[in-house]
Design a protein around this motif. Sequence first.
Motif, PDB file in Angstrom:
ATOM      1  N   LYS A   9      -3.395   3.263   3.286  1.00  0.00           N
ATOM      2  CA  LYS A   9      -4.199   4.023   2.333  1.00  0.00           C
ATOM      3  C   LYS A   9      -5.360   4.688   3.044  1.00  0.00           C
ATOM      4  O   LYS A   9      -6.146   4.042   3.722  1.00  0.00           O
ATOM      5  N   ARG A  10      -5.447   6.013   2.860  1.00  0.00           N
ATOM      6  CA  ARG A  10      -6.559   6.798   3.394  1.00  0.00           C
ATOM      7  C   ARG A  10      -7.375   7.389   2.248  1.00  0.00           C
ATOM      8  O   ARG A  10      -6.823   7.825   1.251  1.00  0.00           O
ATOM      9  N   TYR A  11      -8.692   7.388   2.432  1.00  0.00           N
ATOM     10  CA  TYR A  11      -9.594   8.117   1.551  1.00  0.00           C
ATOM     11  C   TYR A  11     -10.293   9.160   2.409  1.00  0.00           C
ATOM     12  O   TYR A  11     -11.275   8.859   3.087  1.00  0.00           O
ATOM     13  N   GLY A  12      -9.730  10.360   2.460  1.00  0.00           N
ATOM     14  CA  GLY A  12     -10.260  11.375   3.359  1.00  0.00           C
ATOM     15  C   GLY A  12     -10.072  10.938   4.805  1.00  0.00           C
ATOM     16  O   GLY A  12      -8.953  10.678   5.252  1.00  0.00           O
ATOM     17  N   ASP A  13     -11.177  10.838   5.538  1.00  0.00           N
ATOM     18  CA  ASP A  13     -11.111  10.428   6.942  1.00  0.00           C
ATOM     19  C   ASP A  13     -11.160   8.916   7.107  1.00  0.00           C
ATOM     20  O   ASP A  13     -11.064   8.408   8.238  1.00  0.00           O
ATOM     21  N   VAL A  14     -11.320   8.189   6.018  1.00  0.00           N
ATOM     22  CA  VAL A  14     -11.450   6.728   6.096  1.00  0.00           C
ATOM     23  C   VAL A  14     -10.073   6.083   5.928  1.00  0.00           C
ATOM     24  O   VAL A  14      -9.385   6.301   4.928  1.00  0.00           O
ATOM     25  N   LEU A  15      -9.686   5.284   6.928  1.00  0.00           N
ATOM     26  CA  LEU A  15      -8.434   4.533   6.856  1.00  0.00           C
ATOM     27  C   LEU A  15      -8.747   3.151   6.295  1.00  0.00           C
ATOM     28  O   LEU A  15      -9.216   2.261   7.001  1.00  0.00           O
ATOM     29  N   ALA A  16      -8.501   2.968   4.998  1.00  0.00           N
ATOM     30  CA  ALA A  16      -8.870   1.719   4.324  1.00  0.00           C
ATOM     31  C   ALA A  16      -7.858   0.610   4.555  1.00  0.00           C
ATOM     32  O   ALA A  16      -8.220  -0.557   4.688  1.00  0.00           O
ATOM     33  N   VAL A  17      -6.575   0.975   4.570  1.00  0.00           N
ATOM     34  CA  VAL A  17      -5.491   0.020   4.802  1.00  0.00           C
ATOM     35  C   VAL A  17      -4.555   0.637   5.827  1.00  0.00           C
ATOM     36  O   VAL A  17      -4.120   1.788   5.669  1.00  0.00           O
ATOM     37  N   ASP A  18      -4.245  -0.131   6.874  1.00  0.00           N
ATOM     38  CA  ASP A  18      -3.565   0.436   8.040  1.00  0.00           C
ATOM     39  C   ASP A  18      -2.240  -0.273   8.318  1.00  0.00           C
ATOM     40  O   ASP A  18      -2.198  -1.313   8.971  1.00  0.00           O
ATOM     41  N   ASP A  19      -1.148   0.274   7.774  1.00  0.00           N
ATOM     42  CA  ASP A  19       0.205  -0.154   8.124  1.00  0.00           C
ATOM     43  C   ASP A  19       0.426  -1.655   7.902  1.00  0.00           C
ATOM     44  O   ASP A  19       0.920  -2.368   8.774  1.00  0.00           O
ATOM     45  N   LEU A  20       0.081  -2.142   6.701  1.00  0.00           N
ATOM     46  CA  LEU A  20       0.248  -3.565   6.387  1.00  0.00           C
ATOM     47  C   LEU A  20       1.696  -3.856   6.010  1.00  0.00           C
ATOM     48  O   LEU A  20       2.286  -3.162   5.185  1.00  0.00           O
ATOM     49  N   SER A  21       2.245  -4.914   6.587  1.00  0.00           N
ATOM     50  CA  SER A  21       3.564  -5.412   6.200  1.00  0.00           C
ATOM     51  C   SER A  21       3.470  -6.926   6.029  1.00  0.00           C
ATOM     52  O   SER A  21       2.999  -7.627   6.931  1.00  0.00           O
ATOM     53  N   PHE A  22       3.866  -7.426   4.864  1.00  0.00           N
ATOM     54  CA  PHE A  22       3.831  -8.862   4.618  1.00  0.00           C
ATOM     55  C   PHE A  22       4.743  -9.205   3.460  1.00  0.00           C
ATOM     56  O   PHE A  22       5.125  -8.349   2.662  1.00  0.00           O
ATOM     57  N   ARG A  23       5.113 -10.483   3.364  1.00  0.00           N
ATOM     58  CA  ARG A  23       5.893 -11.010   2.255  1.00  0.00           C
ATOM     59  C   ARG A  23       5.150 -12.197   1.671  1.00  0.00           C
ATOM     60  O   ARG A  23       4.694 -13.072   2.403  1.00  0.00           O
TER      61      ARG A  23
END
Length: 307
Positions: A9-23
């Motif tokens: 998840k990006r908000y403009g230039d801010v990367l809030a969540v970066d390629d999360l993978s989990f179960r």
Amino acid sequence: MIEALGLTKRYGDVLAVDDLSFRIPPGQVTGFLGPNGSGKTTTMRMILGLDRPSAGSVTVNGHRYVDLPVPMREVGAMLDARAVHPRRTAYNHLRCLARSNGIGRSRVDAVLELVGLDGAADTRAGTFSLGMAQRLGIAAALLGDPGVLILDEPANGLDPEGMHWIRGLLRDLAGEGRTVLLSSHALNEMTHIADHLIVIGRGSIVADASTEQLLKSDDTPRVLVRVADGYGESLSRAVVEAGADVRRMADGALLVSGLDSTRISALAAAGGEDISELTPQVASLEETFMRLTGAYVDYRAVAGEWR
């Protein structure tokens, strides 16, 4: 079951969540930890369809939340316990939610009793303390008897009795085979509640392991030391000079991190101090959390004298 694949998840230039993978499987309590601003709430909002991912996907029982026909019957959530019309009574708040999801009045009564608010059913929510608001939020999450629960800081504002209650409730729900995901800053409490922990920092996964495995991953020796006479001032200095950390406990004992019992005993003997106790300690979740996330803290206070 909750499953995320490459969730971003990006908000403009801010990367809030970066390629999360989990179960997050059923039958256990999964703790979701991270410093302020690490992306926990954003991730929960994406699970619940409140925020659209910039990339990747997240599903509940194999479906996107927005595609669930009666979401409250499959997923119970509490992200903000104060998200209640302040002039509605506890009963009417839950009754409105129930009617919109085809849930009967008897279930409203049942969850009010379950969370201990049956005596406050006719009280306006705007007059509730934070702890009572939390209980009402949990009641709303349980209203549809869902198989998946997502709770953001559910213990916030609860008194000791409330903490004991929420611990038992979540353990029982997981024991029934439900999927339970909760975030919390009450780290010591999470040690007693969570079977598994996912730790994130600045939107990326830092650790994904059982609570037991995570605590055992910190192999820094820690020893509780009691000096027979006095407060062990010379031993404290010797320990620090040897490169370890020392913290004085409320009862006068010393908690030494970075040296084992044999080395501490030798330092005490060299300084002429008699030791009455040397007890190895297991790392606390707070210590492990600080070690894992220290590099990801965005807001750090500076210790110093108050003027």
